[in-house]
Design a protein around this motif. Sequence first.
Motif, PDB file in Angstrom:
ATOM      1  N   LEU A  51       8.631  -4.674  -2.991  1.00 19.10           N
ATOM      2  CA  LEU A  51       8.305  -3.992  -1.746  1.00 19.10           C
ATOM      3  C   LEU A  51       9.462  -3.112  -1.292  1.00 19.10           C
ATOM      4  O   LEU A  51      10.633  -3.467  -1.505  1.00 19.10           O
ATOM      5  CB  LEU A  51       8.013  -5.005  -0.637  1.00 19.10           C
ATOM      6  N   ASP A  52       9.139  -2.008  -0.620  1.00 16.99           N
ATOM      7  CA  ASP A  52      10.193  -1.215  -0.003  1.00 16.99           C
ATOM      8  C   ASP A  52      10.494  -1.801   1.385  1.00 16.99           C
ATOM      9  O   ASP A  52       9.902  -2.810   1.787  1.00 16.99           O
ATOM     10  CB  ASP A  52       9.824   0.271   0.040  1.00 16.99           C
ATOM     11  N   SER A  55       9.701  -1.003   4.334  1.00 17.78           N
ATOM     12  CA  SER A  55       8.608  -1.054   5.304  1.00 17.78           C
ATOM     13  C   SER A  55       7.493  -2.010   4.884  1.00 17.78           C
ATOM     14  O   SER A  55       6.545  -2.221   5.629  1.00 17.78           O
ATOM     15  CB  SER A  55       8.020   0.343   5.505  1.00 17.78           C
ATOM     16  N   SER A  78       5.704  -1.624   1.954  1.00 15.69           N
ATOM     17  CA  SER A  78       4.762  -0.972   1.043  1.00 15.69           C
ATOM     18  C   SER A  78       5.008  -1.466  -0.377  1.00 15.69           C
ATOM     19  O   SER A  78       6.158  -1.590  -0.815  1.00 15.69           O
ATOM     20  CB  SER A  78       4.925   0.543   1.088  1.00 15.69           C
ATOM     21  N   GLU A  79       3.920  -1.726  -1.080  1.00 14.03           N
ATOM     22  CA  GLU A  79       4.003  -2.240  -2.445  1.00 14.03           C
ATOM     23  C   GLU A  79       4.475  -1.158  -3.409  1.00 14.03           C
ATOM     24  O   GLU A  79       3.951  -0.049  -3.418  1.00 14.03           O
ATOM     25  CB  GLU A  79       2.631  -2.749  -2.869  1.00 14.03           C
ATOM     26  N   HIS A 124      -1.700 -10.030  -0.134  1.00 11.03           N
ATOM     27  CA  HIS A 124      -0.774  -8.964   0.263  1.00 11.03           C
ATOM     28  C   HIS A 124      -0.416  -8.984   1.747  1.00 11.03           C
ATOM     29  O   HIS A 124       0.751  -8.862   2.114  1.00 11.03           O
ATOM     30  CB  HIS A 124      -1.317  -7.588  -0.142  1.00 11.03           C
TER      31      HIS A 124
END
Length: 193
Positions: free
Chosen positions: A56-57, A59, A61-62, A184
């Motif tokens: 993940l980043d 934020s 986001s995958e 998720h």
Amino acid sequence: MVSLSKNQTVSLSKQSSAIDKLHFGLGWDPVKKKGLFGKIFGGDGDIDLDAGCVLLDKSGSEIDTIWFRKLKSDCGSVVHSGDNLTGEGDGDDEIINVELSRLPADVEYLAFTVNSFRGQSFNDVENAFCRVVDQAGKELARYQLTEQGAHTGIVIASLHRNHGLWDFTAHGKACSGRTIDAMHTDIVATVVR
């Protein structure tokens, strides 16, 4: 080696100077049913749990997902050992190897999960654990999962990039997902700070 409690964090950099290549091991055993009724109504069956890792980043986001259907990350830095269908035997049943220096710069978190693809619940699992081992074979941290229940997934732990160093957090967050994709929302809510 540090034995972690639920929601506890440890700096891996303080545990070892050799943390470029990490081995994330997951182990478990099927619950041994006792007595005549246990053998008739459940026996000592196999438990098929699946280890997974989501990159993940910052934020949430995958970036990539590694599990038994995709054993290697696109960047090549995260590699899954393959699917163990039973949980039999001592030690790690499934392993995810991570080469930290090869991770893309935008990877902030590695979320480690375990789920029951066949829908068996964690009431049928005992002696579940995850651990982190460095490239020299030194066990840096271990989290013994003691919670049982009707859930089919767990966000078990995560690595977090902390100003160039890596922290390992034991989560033990129960989820209902039978696949890593179905988990998720729970993954992001549990891991991203």
